[in-house]
Design a protein around this motif. Structure first.
Motif, PDB file in Angstrom:
ATOM      1  N   ALA A 114       3.299   5.493  -8.925  1.00 51.42           N
ATOM      2  CA  ALA A 114       2.114   5.546  -8.066  1.00 51.42           C
ATOM      3  C   ALA A 114       1.163   6.641  -8.555  1.00 51.42           C
ATOM      4  N   ASN A 128      -0.672   5.729 -11.695  1.00 48.35           N
ATOM      5  CA  ASN A 128      -1.799   4.832 -11.412  1.00 48.35           C
ATOM      6  C   ASN A 128      -2.965   5.582 -10.778  1.00 48.35           C
ATOM      7  N   GLY A 177       2.150   0.723  -6.173  1.00 43.70           N
ATOM      8  CA  GLY A 177       2.757   1.932  -5.608  1.00 43.70           C
ATOM      9  C   GLY A 177       2.367   2.162  -4.158  1.00 43.70           C
ATOM     10  N   GLU A 210      -0.772  -5.556 -13.521  1.00 44.87           N
ATOM     11  CA  GLU A 210       0.534  -5.603 -14.187  1.00 44.87           C
ATOM     12  C   GLU A 210       0.465  -6.789 -15.152  1.00 44.87           C
ATOM     13  N   ASP A 243      -0.856  -1.592 -15.865  1.00 45.60           N
ATOM     14  CA  ASP A 243       0.231  -0.922 -15.154  1.00 45.60           C
ATOM     15  C   ASP A 243       1.528  -1.411 -15.793  1.00 45.60           C
ATOM     16  N   VAL A 297       4.455   0.117 -15.504  1.00 40.95           N
ATOM     17  CA  VAL A 297       5.552   0.857 -14.874  1.00 40.95           C
ATOM     18  C   VAL A 297       6.881   0.145 -15.147  1.00 40.95           C
ATOM     19  N   ALA A 351       6.298   4.558 -15.623  1.00 42.86           N
ATOM     20  CA  ALA A 351       7.201   5.470 -14.901  1.00 42.86           C
ATOM     21  C   ALA A 351       8.615   4.932 -15.168  1.00 42.86           C
ATOM     22  N   LYS A 352       9.344   4.519 -14.111  1.00 42.28           N
ATOM     23  CA  LYS A 352      10.647   3.856 -14.260  1.00 42.28           C
ATOM     24  C   LYS A 352      11.474   4.388 -15.432  1.00 42.28           C
TER      25      LYS A 352
HETATM   26  C1  LIG Z   1       4.376  -2.274 -11.394  1.00 45.28           C
HETATM   27  C2  LIG Z   1       4.619  -1.084 -10.540  1.00 45.28           C
HETATM   28  N1  LIG Z   1       3.663  -0.153 -10.422  1.00 45.28           N
HETATM   29  C3  LIG Z   1       3.844   0.966  -9.688  1.00 45.28           C
HETATM   30  C4  LIG Z   1       5.025   1.185  -9.020  1.00 45.28           C
HETATM   31  C5  LIG Z   1       5.215   2.439  -8.224  1.00 45.28           C
HETATM   32  O1  LIG Z   1       6.114   3.280  -8.866  1.00 45.28           O
HETATM   33  P1  LIG Z   1       6.826   4.485  -8.072  1.00 45.28           P
HETATM   34  O2  LIG Z   1       7.744   3.868  -7.074  1.00 45.28           O
HETATM   35  O3  LIG Z   1       7.517   5.266  -9.135  1.00 45.28           O
HETATM   36  O4  LIG Z   1       5.721   5.255  -7.427  1.00 45.28           O
HETATM   37  C6  LIG Z   1       6.062   0.264  -9.121  1.00 45.28           C
HETATM   38  C7  LIG Z   1       7.337   0.467  -8.409  1.00 45.28           C
HETATM   39  O5  LIG Z   1       8.156  -0.375  -8.262  1.00 45.28           O
HETATM   40  C8  LIG Z   1       5.847  -0.919  -9.904  1.00 45.28           C
HETATM   41  O6  LIG Z   1       6.805  -1.833 -10.028  1.00 45.28           O
END
Ligand SMILES: Cc1ncc(COP(=O)(O)O)c(C=O)c1O
Length: 389
Positions: free
Chosen positions: A118, A121, A146, A192, A225, A227, A253-254
């Protein structure tokens, strides 16, 4: 304190606390699992049962659970310097940022490190608005970015929005995969490249290239995105590489640090050159432990050829699984002819942890990239049995 005593103390404290529902705010719908250990692509519950972790610790355990290299490098760094913020220089931070930039498409020359997807982003959206001097963002229906207010503002689903009522204000949502017309009020399009939570929805390569061209036409930036799709999960370094699309900002992230909380916003050189002191900041972002975890993760990714293995994983899944498969590499959606929830429960009884999605009939696999291909053969057999019953 030695490691054995430390583990015993942790166990003792955990047992004394009782159920987490007595203490943790009740915002999560939990699987009936109490996991206490992980090793590679497997996790073990408190009763000693092992499972193949096809959920990958929520798409996080990129290099496998508790990889010995990751453990050793974190241990070494914890003993040396656990934390200091960005107020001082750090050669370890330089190395971690270099590892990320080296892995990335050529035009992404700098990275800002934070703590979650989050946040990554939020940083990208702020950079886009600042760089273009424009207020508006275009985001996709079905996308998830997020839970913070800025990230929620570009997340379409009412399921997530309704709790906090973020301003729609400057966001316009458009259908994923359909032609998009922009105007010169748009700072950026965020999406995404594969909509994971929406049920691993994919778009045509040509549509993504068309979107890039439309951004260029009006001077808007393109934010991927990644993530979930980053760090080799799709069998290419990033989705941007997989689709051959140039992006201005890329967030992740992840799996970035193999389980240590890290958000990363990768920035195109033109935008990066305009950054100045005070534009962004994070106390914990790019701390020494996070940097050690990033370096360990990238070392293992390279040493073990995990990106190529992820590509093979996706190909093998398509060959052996008895259902329609969406997605790429080790980010897969299995389209069932029935709700996945009871199927997931049976799979857990048979030793597999997998995930659901916002599409009730789509099961998600996002395992560690080191998961052996033979696990897919085992899964195929069990799925066939379950679906026959
Ligand atoms: C594509 C995507 N963007 C952003 C996020 C948000 O990440 P976080 O939970 O680390 O804030 C996620 C979480 O699942 C996600 O799958």
């Amino acid at each position: 304190m030695d490691a054995v005593t430390a583990e015993a103390l942790l166990d003792q404290l955990a047992q004394a606390a009782g159920p987490e529902a007595d203490w943790q705010l009740a915002t999560y719908d939990k699987l009936p699992l109490n996991l206490v250990r992980g090793q590679g692509a497997r996790v073990q519950d408190a009763d000693g049962r092992w499972y193949w972790d096809l959920y990958g610790g929520h798409c996080v355990a990129l290099i496998g659970h508790s990889h010995p290299t990751w453990v050793a490098m974190l241990h070494a760094q914890a003993q040396r310097l656990g934390f200091y913020s960005n107020v001082v220089n750090s050669s370890l931070r330089a190395a971690a940022c270099k590892a990320i930039v080296d892995f990335a498409p050529k035009n992404l020359s700098r990275v800002f490190l934070s703590n979650s997807g989050a946040e990554a982003n939020e940083v990208a959206l702020k950079l886009a608005r600042h760089h273009t001097g424009r207020p508006n963002i275009v985001a996709m229906q079905g996308g998830f970015h997020g839970r913070t207010l800025g990230a929620l503002a570009v997340t379409a689903s009412e399921k997530y929005r309704k709790y906090a009522l973020p301003e729609y204000g400057n966001t316009r949502f458009v259908p994923f995969g359909e032609p998009v017309k922009l105007d010169d009020s748009v700072a950026a399009v965020i999406l995404e490249p594969i909509q994971s939570l929406a049920g691993v929805a994919t778009a045509e390569r040509g549509w993504l290239h068309g979107l890039r061209a439309e951004c260029d036409r009006v001077g808007a930036l393109l934010i991927f995105d990644e993530v979930q799709t980053a760090w080799g999960r799709m069998g290419a370094n990033f989705a941007a590489d997989f689709y051959g699309v140039r992006v201005d900002l890329l967030t992740s992230a992840k799996g970035t640090a193999g389980g240590f909380p890290v958000g990363a916003t990768l920035v195109d050189d033109t935008i990066a050159r305009r950054a100045k002191s005070g534009d962004q900041g994070s106390t914990f972002g790019a701390g020494p432990m996070a940097c050690a975890a990033i370096l360990a993760t990238h070392h293992v990714l390279r040493e073990e050829g995990l990106v190529a293995h992820a590509a093979a994983f996706g190909q093998h899944a398509r060959k052996v699984l008895p259902v329609k498969v969406r997605g790429e590499g080790a980010l897969l959606g299995l389209c069932l002819d029935r709700p996945v929830k009871p199927v997931l429960a049976t799979l857990r009884e048979r030793g597999f942890v997998a995930g659901g999605s916002d599409d009730p009939n789509v099961m998600r696999l996002m395992p560690p990239l080191c998961t052996p291909l033979s696990v897919l053969d085992e899964l195929a057999e069990v799925l066939r049995e379950i679906l026959r019953a």
